[in-house]
Design a protein around this motif. Structure first.
Motif, PDB file in Angstrom:
ATOM      1  N   ASP A 154      -4.714-120.161 -52.412  1.00 33.61           N
ATOM      2  CA  ASP A 154      -3.064-120.639 -52.279  1.00 33.61           C
ATOM      3  C   ASP A 154      -3.682-122.377 -52.736  1.00 33.61           C
ATOM      4  N   TRP A 155      -2.701-123.264 -53.202  1.00 35.07           N
ATOM      5  CA  TRP A 155      -2.873-124.515 -53.922  1.00 35.07           C
ATOM      6  C   TRP A 155      -1.509-125.375 -52.919  1.00 35.07           C
ATOM      7  N   GLN A 156      -2.117-125.581 -51.442  1.00 35.83           N
ATOM      8  CA  GLN A 156      -2.132-126.098 -49.938  1.00 35.83           C
ATOM      9  C   GLN A 156      -1.378-127.107 -50.555  1.00 35.83           C
ATOM     10  N   VAL A 157      -0.687-127.781 -50.298  1.00 31.79           N
ATOM     11  CA  VAL A 157       0.396-129.966 -50.121  1.00 31.79           C
ATOM     12  C   VAL A 157      -0.653-129.980 -49.277  1.00 31.79           C
ATOM     13  N   ASN A 158      -0.372-131.156 -48.776  1.00 33.72           N
ATOM     14  CA  ASN A 158      -0.859-131.991 -48.250  1.00 33.72           C
ATOM     15  C   ASN A 158       0.663-132.742 -47.256  1.00 33.72           C
ATOM     16  N   ALA A 159       0.809-131.700 -46.035  1.00 32.75           N
ATOM     17  CA  ALA A 159       2.026-132.373 -45.293  1.00 32.75           C
ATOM     18  C   ALA A 159       2.263-132.574 -44.522  1.00 32.75           C
ATOM     19  N   GLU A 160       0.682-133.454 -44.395  1.00 31.53           N
ATOM     20  CA  GLU A 160       0.400-133.977 -43.382  1.00 31.53           C
ATOM     21  C   GLU A 160       0.538-135.670 -43.394  1.00 31.53           C
ATOM     22  N   THR A 161       0.232-135.803 -44.535  1.00 32.97           N
ATOM     23  CA  THR A 161       0.469-137.859 -44.923  1.00 32.97           C
ATOM     24  C   THR A 161       1.057-137.624 -46.228  1.00 32.97           C
ATOM     25  N   LEU A 162       1.966-136.706 -46.967  1.00 37.61           N
ATOM     26  CA  LEU A 162       2.857-136.524 -47.679  1.00 37.61           C
ATOM     27  C   LEU A 162       3.738-135.680 -47.802  1.00 37.61           C
ATOM     28  N   PHE A 163       5.280-136.793 -48.456  1.00 35.20           N
ATOM     29  CA  PHE A 163       6.348-135.712 -47.958  1.00 35.20           C
ATOM     30  C   PHE A 163       6.535-135.441 -49.998  1.00 35.20           C
ATOM     31  N   VAL A 164       6.456-133.810 -50.450  1.00 33.97           N
ATOM     32  CA  VAL A 164       6.423-133.835 -51.784  1.00 33.97           C
ATOM     33  C   VAL A 164       7.787-133.130 -51.890  1.00 33.97           C
ATOM     34  N   GLU A 165       8.151-133.808 -53.640  1.00 37.96           N
ATOM     35  CA  GLU A 165       9.970-133.182 -53.514  1.00 37.96           C
ATOM     36  C   GLU A 165       9.532-132.718 -54.988  1.00 37.96           C
ATOM     37  N   ILE A 166      11.111-131.673 -55.708  1.00 39.33           N
ATOM     38  CA  ILE A 166      11.007-131.693 -56.789  1.00 39.33           C
ATOM     39  C   ILE A 166      12.250-131.681 -57.210  1.00 39.33           C
ATOM     40  N   ILE A 186       5.715-126.811 -59.826  1.00 37.82           N
ATOM     41  CA  ILE A 186       7.004-125.944 -59.319  1.00 37.82           C
ATOM     42  C   ILE A 186       6.340-125.574 -57.158  1.00 37.82           C
ATOM     43  N   LEU A 187       7.475-125.963 -56.519  1.00 41.52           N
ATOM     44  CA  LEU A 187       6.480-125.268 -55.715  1.00 41.52           C
ATOM     45  C   LEU A 187       7.360-123.747 -55.476  1.00 41.52           C
ATOM     46  N   ASP A 188       5.802-122.737 -54.823  1.00 38.60           N
ATOM     47  CA  ASP A 188       6.538-121.658 -54.266  1.00 38.60           C
ATOM     48  C   ASP A 188       7.778-121.329 -53.248  1.00 38.60           C
ATOM     49  N   ARG A 195       6.392-126.857 -42.845  1.00 38.60           N
ATOM     50  CA  ARG A 195       4.780-126.981 -42.380  1.00 38.60           C
ATOM     51  C   ARG A 195       3.708-126.573 -43.284  1.00 38.60           C
ATOM     52  N   LYS A 196       4.073-125.355 -44.090  1.00 41.57           N
ATOM     53  CA  LYS A 196       3.159-125.128 -45.066  1.00 41.57           C
ATOM     54  C   LYS A 196       3.754-124.880 -46.650  1.00 41.57           C
ATOM     55  N   PRO A 197       3.740-125.993 -47.318  1.00 43.00           N
ATOM     56  CA  PRO A 197       4.585-126.260 -48.596  1.00 43.00           C
ATOM     57  C   PRO A 197       3.264-125.580 -49.635  1.00 43.00           C
ATOM     58  N   ILE A 198       3.364-125.248 -50.792  1.00 34.02           N
ATOM     59  CA  ILE A 198       2.969-124.096 -51.952  1.00 34.02           C
ATOM     60  C   ILE A 198       2.964-125.164 -53.032  1.00 34.02           C
ATOM     61  N   LEU A 199       2.114-125.311 -53.841  1.00 33.11           N
ATOM     62  CA  LEU A 199       2.398-125.506 -55.079  1.00 33.11           C
ATOM     63  C   LEU A 199       2.115-124.684 -55.950  1.00 33.11           C
TER      64      LEU A 199
END
Length: 436
Positions: A268-280, A318-320, A326-330
């Motif tokens: 899986d393409w695991q999003v960096n949720a430690e140093t970033l906050f990702v929104e769609i 698209i986020l899955d 804790r574990k967003p997936i692109l």
């Protein structure tokens, strides 16, 4: 071996040990702790910039905020002004990390990170590479990247390569004789992993395929290959796995931010949720639920020197649906917002659709090495390609028919055979460009 890479960061004032400790603390959070951490960091970074950054105050038009969703969306055009006008109070060119974006989006700009957030950038990279047994201090990297061609810039990069325990393969000339030289280095050096631009590594893999060579056979120390900066198509991934003989890891990052998503051990393409906050977000800046396609907007949670708050990176994704805080997936990266073709019928198609359809036809026999597509008018496209022999009418008709079937009929194509394709000054190959 001395941890040269960490020591060079520490020597230059980047507190890498503190950053690694902070990152481990974040990784260890439970789901509820992580949610609390992200909400706190979002408030903290916005409040900091509203109080300390005149540029960001001007963008927001206020010194306080109540609602995250009311904050403006930053874009690259906002940032195309002198860096000194964008730095927070207390930061100057002397006490920050400064670099510039590659300009692959068409809007290059200079950016800065404070020293702690730059150390976190490297801690985050080291952590993710560690999933595959790669240690930035001790693992030897084969680096497929561009390099400055001026004397001072060239020497500076070579010194950085030495400190980073890597050997660079400049990718501006990828003719067979040069690739033969690349192969010789793999035969004589104990590389642990490959890292670099997708298109150049794919071209090297095609060269290996022609010679019926699996790279792992000639360089048994190789463990993994991380591709970055350009789209990785499924067929290319299969080719790389076969000809390199090692796992191929897909990386998505931005020089001004951090690694945004990195393929984990489950694929899986695991999003960096430690140093970033990702929104769609949709076109009206509304947050979309998991599973829906929209603009990728990112907040850097730690960078105090320069605001990257709700920053539209210019990509669509698209986020899955299985994502969690804790574990967003692109799930999918669709391409850049400025790489959308608008067709005569009014239909909008990601430019990479043309590239993908064409690719599936013309690369079957290995004749075509590389190609790019430019939309010059609403109904006109230029395909520039490098090949052993010129495309014949049958192949051209096949491509035109496929595009008519998948997209729409009555589009006009011109095919231009070239010796080499134009790359950016960093060596990136822009696969599709809309010039209308």
């Amino acid at each position: 071996m001395l941890p040269l890479f960490d020591l060079s960061l520490q020597f230059n004032g980047y507190p890498i040990q503190e950053a690694k400790a902070e990152l481990q603390k974040i990784i260890a959070f439970t789901a509820s702790q992580k949610e609390h951490f992200i909400e706190n960091k979002k408030k903290e970074i916005v409040t900091f910039h509203l109080n300390n950054n005149p540029f960001y105050q001007q963008i927001v038009g206020a010194k306080s905020f109540n609602n995250w969703n009311d904050l403006p969306i930053l874009n690259k055009q906002n940032l195309q002004r002198p860096l000194t006008e964008r730095l927070s109070n207390g930061y100057s060119l002397k006490n920050v990390y400064v670099n510039k974006t590659s300009g692959s989006s068409g809007n290059p700009f200079v950016f800065a990170r404070d020293k702690f957030s730059h150390a976190l950038f490297w801690a985050s990279t080291a952590y993710r590479f560690g999933w595959y047994g790669i240690n930035l201090n001790t693992s030897y990297q084969a680096r497929f990247y561009g390099i400055p061609m001026d004397f001072m810039g060239y020497q500076k990069e070579r010194i950085k390569d030495f400190l980073g325990n890597r050997f660079r393969f400049p990718i501006f000339d990828l003719s067979d004789s040069v690739l033969e030289g690349f192969l010789h280095h793999f035969e004589t050096k104990k590389f642990d992993y490959i890292n670099g631009y997708t298109s150049s590594i794919v071209l090297f893999a095609k060269f290996l395929q022609q010679k019926n060579i699996v790279l792992k056979d000639v360089c048994p120390s190789l463990q993994a290959c991380m591709v970055t900066s350009e789209m990785l198509f499924e067929e290319d991934k299969k080719l790389l796995e076969k000809q390199l003989g090692i796992p191929i890891i897909n990386e998505y990052g931005a020089s001004e931010l951090d690694l945004i998503a990195f393929q984990n051990l489950e694929g899986d393409w695991q999003v960096n949720a430690e140093t970033l906050f990702v929104e769609i977000l949709d076109d009206n800046n509304n947050v979309l639920p998991y599973g829906q396609e929209g603009r990728i907007v990112i907040t850097s949670l730690f960078n105090k020197a320069h605001p990257f708050i709700r920053y539209d990176i210019g990509d669509i994704g698209i986020l899955d649906k299985k994502s969690t805080v804790r574990k967003p997936i692109l799930k999918k990266l669709i391409g850049r917002t400025n790489d959308v073709a608008i067709l005569p019928s009014g239909k909008k198609a990601p430019g990479l659709t043309f590239y993908y359809i064409t690719k599936s036809i013309i690369e079957d026999d290995g004749n075509v090495k590389e190609f790019t597509i430019k939309q010059t008018k609403m109904d006109c496209f230029e395909i520039e390609y490098v090949s052993e022999t010129e495309l014949n009418m049958e192949e051209i008709t096949k491509i035109e028919n496929a595009i008519a079937l998948y997209l729409e009929p009555n589009l006009n194509f011109s095919f231009i055979r070239k010796n080499t394709l134009e790359r950016s000054n960093r060596g990136k190959l822009k696969q599709f460009t809309a010039m209308v």
